[in-house]
Design an enzyme around this catalytic site. Structure first.
Site, PDB file in Angstrom:
ATOM      1  N   GLU A  71       0.861  -1.186   0.000  1.00  0.00           N
ATOM      2  CA  GLU A  71       0.000   0.000   0.000  1.00  0.00           C
ATOM      3  C   GLU A  71       0.904   1.245   0.000  1.00  0.00           C
ATOM      4  OE1 GLU A  71      -1.993   0.010   3.773  1.00  0.00           O
ATOM      5  OE2 GLU A  71      -3.438   1.559   3.235  1.00  0.00           O
ATOM      6  N   LYS A 104      -9.757   1.784  -1.549  1.00  0.00           N
ATOM      7  CA  LYS A 104      -9.888   1.114  -0.239  1.00  0.00           C
ATOM      8  C   LYS A 104     -11.228   1.443   0.435  1.00  0.00           C
ATOM      9  CE  LYS A 104      -7.127   0.474   4.016  1.00  0.00           C
ATOM     10  NZ  LYS A 104      -5.876   0.915   4.683  1.00  0.00           N
ATOM     11  N   CYS A 124      -4.909  -3.646   2.760  1.00  0.00           N
ATOM     12  CA  CYS A 124      -4.550  -3.666   4.181  1.00  0.00           C
ATOM     13  C   CYS A 124      -5.743  -3.924   5.111  1.00  0.00           C
ATOM     14  CB  CYS A 124      -3.806  -2.382   4.533  1.00  0.00           C
ATOM     15  SG  CYS A 124      -2.787  -2.590   6.024  1.00  0.00           S
ATOM     16  N   VAL A 179       0.085  -2.567  10.647  1.00  0.00           N
ATOM     17  CA  VAL A 179       0.634  -2.157  11.937  1.00  0.00           C
ATOM     18  C   VAL A 179       0.114  -3.033  13.084  1.00  0.00           C
ATOM     19  CG1 VAL A 179       1.132   0.228  11.291  1.00  0.00           C
ATOM     20  CG2 VAL A 179      -1.120  -0.330  12.142  1.00  0.00           C
TER      21      VAL A 179
HETATM   22  C1  ACM Z   1      -3.720  -0.117   7.271  1.00  0.00           C
HETATM   23  O1  ACM Z   1      -4.849  -0.330   6.822  1.00  0.00           O
HETATM   24  N1  ACM Z   1      -2.793   0.463   6.545  1.00  0.00           N
HETATM   25  C2  ACM Z   1      -3.357  -0.532   8.631  1.00  0.00           C
END
Ligand code: ACM
Length: 276
Positions: free
Chosen positions: A49, A119, A156, A183
């Site tokens: 990402e 996203k 992510c 993370v």
């Molecule tokens: C994330 O969605 N970059 C933790």
């Protein structure tokens, strides 16, 4: 699916795990270009990402400055690399569309085709930096020399919502391509369940190290991986360091949704019994 091509029996899929330097777009692109050029042959390669900008934007105005259209330098680079390597590449970028800004991933194919996923599930501070994705999940057919591979992209934090992988699998995705900047500690293990419950392959490309913006700091977990439809981790990178890994995966396993003679995963769903 294309009428001219049948489903591929297998595909070489992989990830590039990177260590972007925040804000150093040219340097990050040059570094990724070298790694992509050195990668073993692939049909599908996943990068993290926001790999060209870094992740930890201070605020929305700063992120807007780094935003690019699909004609910008990051997606242009993906198209060049896909054409020169003869394989498709998916990677995250900050997509600026007028005054809107999405945490997007572009899939660039060797023939110049580009498709974009925005996203859907934003993580933490992303909620005041990006606009949430405004389109539903989609699955796409990618033509390879060996036939068609049906893929789906999620980014992510989409992993937290089982609906993401389930939507892609219901649309027929055989391989989930998952650019990430993870993370939280749980995604790598959770993706085993996502694969198992949908009988799909998943390639998670994560970044390493930290973005240190003085008063703001985030550390990323590396451990990029490829997971099989039976939930098995085929390969997993270390927590630190850049690397590129490509594996040949059997796509028939992802097309077979049977668990027992009488249990086909999707046929056995009971939406009438579900809420929400
Ligand atoms: C994330 O969605 N970059 C933790």
């Amino acid at each position: 699916m294309s009428e001219s091509m049948s489903p591929a029996a297998s595909a070489r899929v992989g990830f590039l795990q990177t260590h972007p330097r925040f804000g150093e777009v040219e340097r990050n692109l040059e570094s990724a270009a070298r790694r992509v050029a050195e990668a073993p042959p692939f049909e599908l390669l996943v990068l993290p990402e926001l790999f060209s900008t870094g992740y930890l934007f201070r605020d929305r105005p700063e992120a807007l400055e780094f935003g690019e259209s699909v004609d910008g330098p990051t997606v242009r680079a993906l198209r060049e690399w896909a054409a020169s390597r003869g394989g498709s590449i998916v990677a995250g970028f900050a997509e600026r569309d007028g005054g809107r800004l999405f945490n997007s991933a572009a899939l660039a194919e060797p023939d110049g085709t580009v498709r974009v996923y925005r996203k859907v599930h934003l993580f933490d501070r992303e909620n005041f930096i990006f606009d949430p994705g405004d389109r539903p999940f989609e699955a796409w057919d990618v033509e390879t020399a060996g036939g068609v591979v049906r893929v789906g992209v999620m980014v992510c934090f989409d992993w937290v919502y089982p609906e993401s992988a389930r939507s892609l699998a219901l649309l027929g995705a055989e391989v989930i391509l998952h650019p990430s900047n993870l993370v939280l500690p749980h995604c790598q293990e959770a993706m085993r369940t996502r694969c198992l419950e949908n009988r799909v392959w998943a390639v998670t490309a994560n970044r390493t190290a930290e973005d240190d913006r003085g008063d703001l700091r985030l550390e990323f977990t590396g451990r990029s991986q490829i997971v099989a439809p039976v939930g098995k981790v085929i390969t997993r990178a270390p927590a630190d360091g850049e690397c590129v890994v490509v594996e040949e995966v059997d796509l028939a396993v992802a097309r077979d949704k049977k668990i027992t003679e009488r249990n086909e995963i999707f046929g056995g769903r009971r939406p009438d019994a579900y809420s929400g």
